[in-house]
Design a protein around this motif. Structure first.
Motif, PDB file in Angstrom:
ATOM      1  N   MET A   1       0.831  -1.195   0.000  1.00 53.41           N
ATOM      2  CA  MET A   1       0.000   0.000   0.000  1.00 53.41           C
ATOM      3  C   MET A   1       0.857   1.233   0.000  1.00 53.41           C
ATOM      4  SD  MET A   1      -3.096   0.864  -0.143  1.00 53.41           S
ATOM      5  CE  MET A   1      -4.098   2.278   0.064  1.00 53.41           C
ATOM      6  N   ALA A   2       1.952   1.147   0.784  1.00 55.74           N
ATOM      7  CA  ALA A   2       2.878   2.271   0.845  1.00 55.74           C
ATOM      8  C   ALA A   2       3.587   2.465  -0.457  1.00 55.74           C
ATOM      9  CB  ALA A   2       3.896   2.065   1.996  1.00 55.74           C
ATOM     10  N   SER A   3       3.898   1.489  -1.147  1.00 55.61           N
ATOM     11  CA  SER A   3       4.602   1.603  -2.416  1.00 55.61           C
ATOM     12  C   SER A   3       3.730   2.272  -3.451  1.00 55.61           C
ATOM     13  CB  SER A   3       5.059   0.219  -2.890  1.00 55.61           C
ATOM     14  OG  SER A   3       3.911  -0.633  -3.070  1.00 55.61           O
ATOM     15  N   VAL A   4       2.449   2.000  -3.406  1.00 52.03           N
ATOM     16  CA  VAL A   4       1.537   2.629  -4.367  1.00 52.03           C
ATOM     17  C   VAL A   4       1.485   4.145  -4.122  1.00 52.03           C
ATOM     18  CG1 VAL A   4      -0.856   2.734  -5.145  1.00 52.03           C
ATOM     19  CG2 VAL A   4       0.165   0.549  -4.607  1.00 52.03           C
ATOM     20  N   GLU A   5       1.399   4.542  -2.849  1.00 51.02           N
ATOM     21  CA  GLU A   5       1.341   5.969  -2.525  1.00 51.02           C
ATOM     22  C   GLU A   5       2.649   6.642  -2.894  1.00 51.02           C
ATOM     23  OE1 GLU A   5       0.455   6.239   1.580  1.00 51.02           O
ATOM     24  OE2 GLU A   5      -1.666   5.679   1.353  1.00 51.02           O
ATOM     25  N   THR A   6       3.751   5.908  -2.705  1.00 46.42           N
ATOM     26  CA  THR A   6       5.055   6.498  -3.027  1.00 46.42           C
ATOM     27  C   THR A   6       5.167   6.697  -4.520  1.00 46.42           C
ATOM     28  OG1 THR A   6       6.045   5.440  -1.116  1.00 46.42           O
ATOM     29  CG2 THR A   6       7.553   6.165  -2.830  1.00 46.42           C
ATOM     30  N   ALA A   7       4.712   5.699  -5.272  1.00 42.33           N
ATOM     31  CA  ALA A   7       4.778   5.824  -6.721  1.00 42.33           C
ATOM     32  C   ALA A   7       3.930   6.991  -7.207  1.00 42.33           C
ATOM     33  CB  ALA A   7       4.296   4.497  -7.350  1.00 42.33           C
ATOM     34  N   ALA A   8       2.758   7.183  -6.591  1.00 41.04           N
ATOM     35  CA  ALA A   8       1.899   8.300  -6.991  1.00 41.04           C
ATOM     36  C   ALA A   8       2.535   9.654  -6.658  1.00 41.04           C
ATOM     37  CB  ALA A   8       0.534   8.173  -6.285  1.00 41.04           C
ATOM     38  N   GLU A   9       3.226   9.677  -5.511  1.00 42.70           N
ATOM     39  CA  GLU A   9       3.892  10.928  -5.107  1.00 42.70           C
ATOM     40  C   GLU A   9       5.009  11.248  -6.044  1.00 42.70           C
ATOM     41  OE1 GLU A   9       4.721  14.392  -2.990  1.00 42.70           O
ATOM     42  OE2 GLU A   9       2.952  13.079  -2.957  1.00 42.70           O
ATOM     43  N   HIS A  10       5.778  10.209  -6.451  1.00 41.37           N
ATOM     44  CA  HIS A  10       6.882  10.445  -7.380  1.00 41.37           C
ATOM     45  C   HIS A  10       6.365  10.939  -8.709  1.00 41.37           C
ATOM     46  CE1 HIS A  10       9.799   7.580  -4.961  1.00 41.37           C
ATOM     47  NE2 HIS A  10       9.532   8.782  -4.336  1.00 41.37           N
ATOM     48  N   GLU A  11       5.250  10.380  -9.102  1.00 41.07           N
ATOM     49  CA  GLU A  11       4.674  10.778 -10.377  1.00 41.07           C
ATOM     50  C   GLU A  11       4.238  12.266 -10.337  1.00 41.07           C
ATOM     51  OE1 GLU A  11       3.764  10.342 -14.271  1.00 41.07           O
ATOM     52  OE2 GLU A  11       4.719   8.829 -12.969  1.00 41.07           O
ATOM     53  N   ARG A  12       3.710  12.615  -9.228  1.00 38.40           N
ATOM     54  CA  ARG A  12       3.295  14.013  -9.087  1.00 38.40           C
ATOM     55  C   ARG A  12       4.479  14.931  -9.146  1.00 38.40           C
ATOM     56  NH1 ARG A  12       3.284  17.703  -5.413  1.00 38.40           N
ATOM     57  NH2 ARG A  12       4.223  16.293  -3.866  1.00 38.40           N
ATOM     58  N   ILE A  13       5.554  14.569  -8.478  1.00 32.41           N
ATOM     59  CA  ILE A  13       6.756  15.401  -8.441  1.00 32.41           C
ATOM     60  C   ILE A  13       7.345  15.529  -9.825  1.00 32.41           C
ATOM     61  CG2 ILE A  13       9.132  15.528  -7.564  1.00 32.41           C
ATOM     62  CD1 ILE A  13       8.121  14.221  -4.991  1.00 32.41           C
ATOM     63  N   LEU A  14       7.353  14.507 -10.595  1.00 32.60           N
ATOM     64  CA  LEU A  14       7.892  14.543 -11.947  1.00 32.60           C
ATOM     65  C   LEU A  14       7.065  15.501 -12.805  1.00 32.60           C
ATOM     66  CD1 LEU A  14       8.816  10.749 -12.524  1.00 32.60           C
ATOM     67  CD2 LEU A  14      10.377  12.657 -12.276  1.00 32.60           C
ATOM     68  N   ARG A  15       5.763  15.489 -12.635  1.00 34.28           N
ATOM     69  CA  ARG A  15       4.921  16.389 -13.415  1.00 34.28           C
ATOM     70  C   ARG A  15       5.205  17.874 -13.049  1.00 34.28           C
ATOM     71  NH1 ARG A  15       0.881  12.449 -12.396  1.00 34.28           N
ATOM     72  NH2 ARG A  15      -0.003  13.784 -10.759  1.00 34.28           N
ATOM     73  N   GLU A  16       5.440  18.056 -11.773  1.00 35.35           N
ATOM     74  CA  GLU A  16       5.750  19.416 -11.357  1.00 35.35           C
ATOM     75  C   GLU A  16       7.077  19.866 -11.924  1.00 35.35           C
ATOM     76  OE1 GLU A  16       5.629  19.859  -7.149  1.00 35.35           O
ATOM     77  OE2 GLU A  16       3.448  19.661  -7.002  1.00 35.35           O
ATOM     78  N   ILE A  17       8.059  18.943 -11.983  1.00 34.07           N
ATOM     79  CA  ILE A  17       9.365  19.319 -12.518  1.00 34.07           C
ATOM     80  C   ILE A  17       9.236  19.675 -13.995  1.00 34.07           C
ATOM     81  CG2 ILE A  17      11.681  18.428 -13.063  1.00 34.07           C
ATOM     82  CD1 ILE A  17      11.564  16.826 -10.477  1.00 34.07           C
ATOM     83  N   GLU A  18       8.421  18.970 -14.706  1.00 37.01           N
ATOM     84  CA  GLU A  18       8.262  19.205 -16.143  1.00 37.01           C
ATOM     85  C   GLU A  18       7.486  20.501 -16.414  1.00 37.01           C
ATOM     86  OE1 GLU A  18       8.121  14.499 -17.601  1.00 37.01           O
ATOM     87  OE2 GLU A  18       6.281  15.672 -17.414  1.00 37.01           O
ATOM     88  N   SER A  19       6.581  20.787 -15.541  1.00 35.78           N
ATOM     89  CA  SER A  19       5.712  21.940 -15.822  1.00 35.78           C
ATOM     90  C   SER A  19       6.103  23.214 -15.066  1.00 35.78           C
ATOM     91  CB  SER A  19       4.263  21.593 -15.457  1.00 35.78           C
ATOM     92  OG  SER A  19       4.169  21.274 -14.069  1.00 35.78           O
TER      93      SER A  19
END
Length: 816
Positions: free
Chosen positions: A1-19
């Motif tokens: 469960m924790a890994s899923v939340e971590t993956a979602a957080e990383h994905e969010r951070i990557l989008r912020e870096i790109e935008s």
């Protein structure tokens, strides 16, 4: 469960870096490192980078051919560019060669334009500087000529017009620095001239005032048509002329005159046939000039305050009289001249300047002057005891008031003060006439005036209104009934009235007021001054009965002529004597009072003479004998009766008397005779009842009875006409009844009839009888000390004691 939340957080951070902008990527990366799975994040970041590289490579492969075509075209353009550069360089070279000549011409043109502009600028500057220099030169010339007002106007134009146009030059700066100094110099010079003017005016104000008063005096002497002309004709310079002069100065011209004069030819004016105007003596140009200068300098208020302050100081000096001013009229005249001169100057300044002094200021000065002047006149005039000086002073004050009234100053207070001085003048006149009346009385001989010719008679009748037809018919020489005192007093009364009238002239009083004033003064003269003088003459020690008789005759004639005084006053004042509310000449009662005083003095002197005779009486109160017809009257009484007969024959103008002129009015003579008889009777009664006379004999009573009979014979003979029957004998009735009672020893009748209206001895008082009887008892006792055993004497003594006892009972009964 924790890994899923971590993956979602990383994905969010990557989008912020790109935008997100790279400047704001720091907080995003910090959130990666703050987490614990940054290794996993780095793996995802690498995966994302590889994906982007693959996309870039695909894009480059898609556009590579177009890039190659562009490079090929660019290489072709480079050759053409080299050719174009060569052509441009050649063209520029040829252009530079062709423009060198033109550039030289342009530089020359530029230099010419600069020179032309400099020349125009120089001309312009000179155009502005030359007027400055010319005006400054004119300023210096005006200063040297002491034409300060035009110099000030030039200075103002130089400062505000010329210098600002000239620009910033050194000489302009020097001029600008000198302008305040020049203004100060002009202001100080104008003030110096004003001070000289004020000093000159102060010194010559008396001359100005004297001229103004002469003008007013001349105006008063002109006829009515001339007196109605405008006041400008009375020596005053025309207001229009003065106003034109002032206005001319206000518009830039020189005011009035540029010469410092102050007073113009004051010493030579008296030589002219025509008296000049007071203002014509004064050159007011220093005042106008200084006023204009201070106005231009913006210091008009300062100048006005200074001028008014200095003039107030001068006013106080002018209004301060000299300590000995009251000694001569010239002192008053000089004092008035200075005051008139001061206000003539102020009046002229008021009407020829625009607000230097105003009406309120002049009125304030005049109020101050009035209070000081009136106080000074009241003080100094109080020292004066000369009526002529007071009259001259009054005329001078009237002329002074008329002069200033001609200049518009209110002078009603001066005329009120003159009315106050009228009282003082009246007192001085009274003192003078008191001396005059005293001299007239002292020099009078109290004898009728003898006249031997018609001329002498007319001379006296012209002085005194004598109306006596009987006297007119008598031949010359003859005598007037009065003495010199009467016409002299009458003339002096008229002179006093004239003196009062002189003071009332020119006081702007109505005829009724003048008449009232004269009548009041005349009443005071009669009731106070003349009355005192008459009483003084009557009471003098050396005045005899003949003189007193003449005083009565004189006062009678003066009283009878008083209606002529009334007519005289009415004639000179033109006021009928019967005018309503007119003051009456009640002072004529003075002559009645003086006549009554003279009558009383006659009675007193006559009684005093009688007393002198009575002092010679020397009765022997212890005389023996019963009396009888052989007794003769006492010598002193015989002399007294002879004196009275002579005196009353003189009083009544009987034939053969030594003084034929002494005619006494009948009632006065009767009263004097009755008074003399009563006084003799009373004096003899007092001798009889004198406490010092303790013993009286019957013989003494018989001698006194003989003397009383002598007096009764005098009374019965009628020394003065007019008594009815035995009226004069009544004066001796008290003494007669008392002596009859004792000489006849009629006590039975007295005691029986006492208190009855028909009593024979009605006038004998029990007290008087008792006192005299006791004196007789003492005599009887003394004489009978050695004869007390004789029956007759014892019986008489008992009878006297019995009568005394009965008298005492009688007195006690009537007292109860």
């Amino acid at each position: 469960m924790a890994s899923v939340e971590t993956a979602a957080e990383h994905e969010r951070i990557l989008r912020e870096i790109e935008s997100t902008d790279t400047n704001c990527i720091g907080p995003t990366l910090r959130s990666v490192y703050d987490g614990r799975e940054h290794g996993l994040f780095m793996e995802k970041l690498d995966v994302r980078i590889r994906n982007h590289d693959r996309e870039i490579e695909k894009m480059c492969n898609h556009h590579f051919q177009g890039f190659v075509d562009s490079i090929t075209e660019l290489l072709k353009v480079r050759g053409e560019a080299q050719k174009l550069k060569s052509q441009v360089t050649e063209t520029n070279r040829r252009l530079q060669d062709d423009g060198k000549e033109l550039m030289g011409s342009m530089e020359e043109l530029q230099l010419c334009r600069v020179q032309q502009r400099n020349i125009a600028t120089t001309i312009d500057k000179l155009t502005h500087c030359l007027p400055v220099l010319e005006m400054y030169s004119r300023l210096q010339e005006q200063m040297r000529a002491k034409r300060y007002y035009p110099a000030l106007r030039t200075l103002e134009q130089l400062e505000h017009t010329c210098l600002p146009r000239a620009g910033q030059y050194r000489f302009c700066s020097i001029m600008a620095e000198n302008i305040p100094k020049l203004r100060t110099q002009i202001r100080d010079t104008a003030m110096t001239q004003l001070r000289d003017f004020l000093e000159s005016i102060r010194k010559h104000s008396d001359k100005i005032g004297e001229t103004a008063i002469k003008q007013a005096q001349l105006q008063r002497s002109l006829d009515s048509s001339v007196s109605t002309q405008p006041r400008a004709l009375i020596g005053r310079r025309s207001r229009k002329e003065a106003a034109a002069t002032t206005d001319g100065g206000g518009h830039g011209g020189s005011p009035v005159s540029e010469q410092d004069s102050g007073i113009l030819d004051v010493e030579d004016e008296e030589e002219d046939d025509e008296v000049p105007g007071a203002q014509d003596l004064v050159d007011f140009s220093p005042v106008y000039r200084c006023l204009h200068i201070y106005t231009v300098l913006g210091l008009r208020d300062v100048f006005e305050n200074y001028y008014r302050k200095q003039r107030r100081k001068q006013a106080r000096l002018v209004l301060q009289p000299h300590s000995n001013m009251h000694e001569t009229l010239e002192g008053y005249r000089q004092y008035f001249n200075q005051i008139v001169g001061f206000f003539v100057v102020e009046d002229h300044v008021l009407h020829t300047t625009q607000g230097l002094v105003n009406r309120a200021y002049v009125e304030e000065l005049w109020e101050l002057a009035l209070s000081k002047l009136i106080a000074a006149l009241r003080t100094h005039s109080s020292y004066c005891d000369n009526p002529d000086l007071v009259l001259d002073l009054k005329n001078l004050i009237v002329l002074f008031a008329d002069t200033l009234q001609g200049y518009g100053f209110p002078v009603s207070q001066l005329f009120d003060m003159l009315l106050e001085m009228r009282e003082q003048y009246g007192e001085i006149l009274l003192k003078k006439w008191n001396v005059t009346f005293r001299q007239v009385l002292d020099q009078d001989n109290f004898s009728p005036i003898p006249v031997s010719t018609e001329q002498e008679y007319k001379h006296y009748t012209s002085q005194f209104p004598l109306q006596d037809p009987e006297l007119d018919k008598l031949p010359f020489p003859k005598k007037l009934p009065f003495s010199e005192f009467v016409p002299k007093v009458y003339c002096q009364l008229k002179e006093f009235i004239y003196a009062c009238l002189k003071y009332s002239e020119d006081l702007h009083l109505s005829s009724t007021e003048v008449d009232d004033m004269i009548r009041k003064s005349t009443n005071v003269l009669l009731t106070r001054t003349l009355s005192h003088c008459l009483h003084y003459a009557i009471k003098k020690k050396n005045v005899g009965l003949a003189e007193l008789v003449q005083v009565i005759i004189n006062t009678t004639h003066l009283e009878q002529c008083c209606h002529f005084l009334e007519e005289f006053i009415s004639n000179i004042t033109n006021v009928p004597p019967d005018t309503a509310n007119a003051t009456k000449l009640y002072g004529t009662s003075t002559f009645k009072d003086a006549r009554h005083a003279a009558e009383e003095e006659i009675y007193t002197n006559l009684n005093a003479k009688i007393d002198q005779f009575l002092q010679l009486a020397d009765y022997d109160w212890m005389a023996a004998g019963q009396g009888g017809g052989t007794l003769e009257a006492s010598d002193y009484l015989v002399d007294l009766i002879a004196f009275l007969k002579s005196t009353f024959s003189v009083f009544t103008n009987l034939p053969g008397t030594p003084v034929e002129h002494a005619t006494l009015p009948g009632k006065v003579a009767q009263t004097a005779c009755m008074s003399a008889c009563k006084h003799i009777s009373t004096s003899l009664m007092q001798l009889l009842l004198d406490p010092e006379v303790r013993q009286i004999s019957v013989g003494a009573l018989h001698q006194l009875n003989t003397d009383v009979k002598e007096c009764e014979g005098f009374a019965r003979a009628g020394p003065v006409a007019g008594f009815q029957g035995d009226t004069l004998l009544l004066a001796f009735s008290d003494l007669r009844q008392l002596l009859e009672l004792f000489t006849q020893w009629d006590w039975t009748t007295y005691l029986a009839d006492y208190g009855k209206p028909t009593c024979k001895y009605l006038r004998v008082s029990p007290h008087t009888a008792l006192a005299l009887l006791e004196k007789m008892r003492e005599t009887s006792r003394k004489n009978n000390v050695f004869a007390q055993f004789r029956k007759t004497d014892r019986d008489r003594q008992k009878l006297i004691d019995t009568i005394i006892k009965q008298l005492r009972n009688l007195i006690a009964q009537h007292h109860a």
